[in-house]
Design an enzyme around this catalytic site. Structure first.
Site, PDB file in Angstrom:
ATOM      1  N   LYS A  58       0.492 -13.693 -12.133  1.00 17.10           N
ATOM      2  CA  LYS A  58       0.728 -14.537 -10.959  1.00 17.10           C
ATOM      3  C   LYS A  58       0.710 -13.668  -9.710  1.00 17.10           C
ATOM      4  O   LYS A  58       1.645 -12.910  -9.470  1.00 17.10           O
ATOM      5  CB  LYS A  58       2.063 -15.273 -11.069  1.00 17.10           C
ATOM      6  CG  LYS A  58       2.356 -16.133  -9.846  1.00 17.10           C
ATOM      7  CD  LYS A  58       3.717 -16.769  -9.938  1.00 17.10           C
ATOM      8  CE  LYS A  58       4.008 -17.585  -8.693  1.00 17.10           C
ATOM      9  NZ  LYS A  58       4.144 -16.765  -7.478  1.00 17.10           N
ATOM     10  N   SER A  94       4.921 -12.273 -11.241  1.00 18.53           N
ATOM     11  CA  SER A  94       5.052 -12.252  -9.809  1.00 18.53           C
ATOM     12  C   SER A  94       5.800 -11.042  -9.279  1.00 18.53           C
ATOM     13  O   SER A  94       5.242  -9.961  -9.208  1.00 18.53           O
ATOM     14  CB  SER A  94       5.615 -13.572  -9.452  1.00 18.53           C
ATOM     15  OG  SER A  94       6.420 -13.954  -8.726  1.00 18.53           O
ATOM     16  N   ASP A 109       0.917   2.528  -9.623  1.00 18.70           N
ATOM     17  CA  ASP A 109      -0.047   3.100  -8.670  1.00 18.70           C
ATOM     18  C   ASP A 109       0.464   4.410  -8.075  1.00 18.70           C
ATOM     19  O   ASP A 109      -0.323   5.340  -7.849  1.00 18.70           O
ATOM     20  CB  ASP A 109      -0.348   2.094  -7.549  1.00 18.70           C
ATOM     21  CG  ASP A 109      -1.161   0.905  -8.045  1.00 18.70           C
ATOM     22  OD1 ASP A 109      -1.734   1.009  -9.146  1.00 18.70           O
ATOM     23  OD2 ASP A 109      -1.221  -0.124  -7.339  1.00 18.70           O
TER      24      ASP A 109
END
Length: 713
Positions: A501, A475, A486
């Site tokens: 998750k 999470s 990224d």
């Protein structure tokens, strides 16, 4: 068991905001449990991201899971019980809609009867010695096992389970005595040997004590505890992270997320009818008073405005804890039986207790004259009542500033086993490493998309960054790792993928609808209301975050993750956000390539991978012999195969880790903290993953523009 392990280890991702729904009136004169079901159903219908249809399939899933949760080893219910229960297999969806509790009441009451009967079984069975010369076996694949047809068959099942437990203890005691005899022979000392019969009796007594604890714990559970289990069985069918918190569970959840509680600062455990001190939390009131110690038994509790103390012998542990804890500044008087047998009344002033292991911690390491920092973040903690209180983001910021003061030139952020936490802290932490820009995208059930951004152009840490993850990084950990990946701001090292998750939960206080009722605290519902997405548009749901450098670990071949559940939300993707990649590195691909090559050549990692495969094979074993000689031979074979893996514990690096100066001062006042840090530093020195992270930081440092300019010819 695997699922329960993951749930125990996983802390869910939360948003701080609460759900807002239209108002609805509930009958204040109705039964509390029926109102609770109606209220929870209403909140789910209004707020859940992807509401599952409540039909016969839903009903069957609730039925199967509830029965399994009540009797996972199939050692209480009979086949006739199950067949009687099965009449409701496709009726539970209707019962929930109609607030009908007849199925729950029947199963709950039957369970009480069967547990009481089972208690008589174990007592009778453990009165007689086990014959470990018989050739028989036990199958531990309880999920595939049929229910016992009658009490005689059930009693036989209990006999095998108890014999298996006792055999394991008997074997351990036998091996320990053998080892002690060999050591004594070397030292030319005499050892009084116990006979096999004495070892068996000793093992049987240990099993009996374990069973006594099991049944005492079961008796401590009240009807409301079992009803909470039923409610959670039903709400978890919508997704694995939608859960009901009974009032006491909500308190525990708040403590786990903030790392703080108000009380005396001690962990308690019930042993038989006694409440025993299991740990004194460093820095807490009990620790500061230096009168309470591990092993003390609390007999009575008296509040400062009371004359008579309350005897807590035989009391439920939760009820005893309620008497002992209390608001900061108040006093509690504990009548304690000390380890030495003396009895005294101890006065303790309650205070806010910070559970130190919840919080970020930092170590400094030097390699070839260059300093690097390692920050371990166990969870993305925050105070659910006040975000401005201590939280993960503010602590990480402080640690980075301290590392910069020590002229550290690289940073490892260790998110292994970090199950998540606050969404806001993720954005704030990401902002410490980037100029400004999106960190995570969030979508609700109406397909409304929101991009959460770092708006502060200040970059606190401009140096090389490595993030460590594993299969239990979930999470919030996945959001941060994905964002840094990224942006090409960090290199992610770890398992093939993280937990997977990709959902957001809100905690809704159920009492907001019941202000005019006399029902008392209704608890809270944690509801999945959104999904989050990477800034590149991909979801982390199910797929997790793939590491830039994949390394083997002991979980590599074991199913752990969101994809291991029966009812996870699906993976999908949305449009990417607008963001600009980090331009501080010169050639990331080269660094990743170098690290991958090192990993492939690393013999220690090759052994870890081999061990992971062996662990998987051992977990798949379901049939065990109850004959001692066979059991002994099988375990000796396992021990022989496992010898080569003991080398994993012998691995050590050339790196030495130390605390930062501010913490060294704290350690001077707190020996317990010093012991914890010493253990952590020792583990870091043996940690091949952190070692590789330092190598990668070294390579990254040479790929920064600043380094290139400084070393340009």
């Amino acid at each position: 068991m695997k699922k329960n392990f993951v749930i125990a280890l996983l802390t869910v991702l939360l948003a701080v905001t609460s759900c807002s729904f239209t108002t609805k009136k509930f009958d204040p004169d109705s039964d509390k449990d029926k109102v609770l079901i109606e209220l929870i159903t209403y909140v789910l219908e209004q707020g859940h991201f992807d509401l599952r249809q409540m039909d016969d399939d839903f009903s069957e899933d609730v039925f199967n899971e509830f029965i399994q949760n009540l009797d996972p080893l199939k050692r209480h219910f009979l086949q006739a019980d199950y067949e009687e229960f099965a009449a409701y297999k496709h009726e539970l969806d209707n019962q929930i809609k109609n607030k009908d509790l007849s199925f729950f009441e029947m199963v709950y009451n039957r369970h009480l009867i069967r547990v009481e009967e089972s208690e008589a079984f174990y007592k009778e069975i453990l009165e007689k010695p086990f014959n470990f010369e018989e050739n028989e076996s036990i199958n531990t694949d309880y999920e595939s096992l049929s229910y016992a047809k009658n009490n005689a068959e059930l009693k036989e099942r209990w006999r095998k389970i108890l014999k298996f437990n006792t055999l394991g203890i008997f074997y351990d005691n036998y091996e320990t005595q053998l080892q002690e005899t060999e050591e004594a022979s070397t030292e030319k000392e005499e050892v009084e040997l116990k006979s096999l019969a004495e070892l068996e009796e000793e093992a049987r007594t240990t099993t009996k004590e374990s069973m006594e604890t099991y049944f005492e714990t079961s008796k401590d559970l009240e009807r409301k505890d079992w009803f909470s289990m039923y409610i959670n069985t039903f709400v978890s069918q919508f997704d694995p992270h939608t859960n009901y918190f009974a009032p006491r569970d909500k308190e525990r959840f708040d403590v786990s997320m903030s790392g703080k509680l108000e009380g005396i600062g001690a962990r308690l455990q019930k042993e038989r009818d006694h409440v025993k001190i299991m740990e004194v939390i460093s820095g807490g009131p009990a620790w500061r008073g230096d009168e309470i110690e591990v092993g003390d038994v609390i007999q009575k509790v008296r509040q400062e405005d009371e004359v008579d103390a309350v005897n807590i012998g035989g009391m439920r542990l939760d009820d005893a804890v309620d008497l002992i804890k209390g608001p900061k500044g108040t006093k509690v008087f504990l009548t304690v039986k000390k380890v030495d047998g003396s009895i005294e009344e101890i006065e303790i002033t309650r205070d806010i207790v910070e559970i130190e292991e919840t919080y970020a911690k930092t170590a400094l390491v030097e390699k070839d004259g260059i300093s690097y920092g390692v920050i371990n973040l166990p969870k993305f903690y925050f105070d659910m009542q006040d975000y401005n209180q201590r939280n993960a983001a503010t602590d990480i910021k402080k640690e980075i500033i301290r590392l910069k003061e020590r002229e550290a030139e690289g940073l490892v952020l260790d998110l292994r086993n970090n199950g998540g936490g606050s969404l806001s802290t993720v954005v704030d932490i990401a902002g410490l490493f980037i100029e400004k820009g999106p960190v995570v995208q969030v979508k609700d059930k109406e397909n409304n998309r929101d991009v959460l951004k770092d708006k502060d152009p200040l970059i606190l840490w401009e140096g090389p960054l490595v993030i460590l993850v594993n299969e239990l990084s979930a999470s919030a950990s996945e959001i941060l790792a994905a964002a840094m990946q990224d942006y090409e701001r960090a290199i992610v090292i770890g398992s093939k993928q993280t937990y997977g998750k990709g959902t957001v939960q809100n905690v809704s206080d159920l009492n907001r609808w019941m202000r005019q009722s006399n029902f008392g605290d209704m608890g809270a519902l944690k509801v999945t209301t959104q999904k989050f997405y990477r800034i590149n548009g991909g979801s982390t749901q199910l797929k997790g975050v793939e590491s830039d450098v994949v390394v083997a670990d002991r979980y590599s071949y074991i199913d752990i993750g969101e994809r291991d559940y029966k009812n996870p939300l699906p993976w999908d993707q949305i449009d990417p956000a607008k963001y600009k990649k980090w331009e501080g590195y010169h050639n990331l691909e080269k660094v990743v390539e170098s690290s991958t090559k090192r990993m492939k050549k690393n013999q220690h990692l090759a052994l870890i991978d081999e061990n992971a495969k062996w662990i998987k094979n051992q977990r798949d074993v379901e049939e065990y012999s109850l004959n001692f000689e066979t059991f002994k031979a099988e375990n000796e074979e396992i021990d022989e195969k496992a010898k080569k893996y003991k080398k994993l514990n012998e691995y050590t690096t050339s790196l030495d880790y130390i605390s930062l100066p501010y913490e060294e001062k704290l350690i001077e006042q707190d020996s317990a903290l010093g012991d914890k840090r010493e253990r952590w530093h020792k583990n870091l020195k043996k940690d091949v993953y952190v070692e590789e992270a330092i190598y990668v930081l070294e390579d990254l440092r040479k790929q920064t523009k600043a380094y290139k300019l400084a070393n340009a010819k």
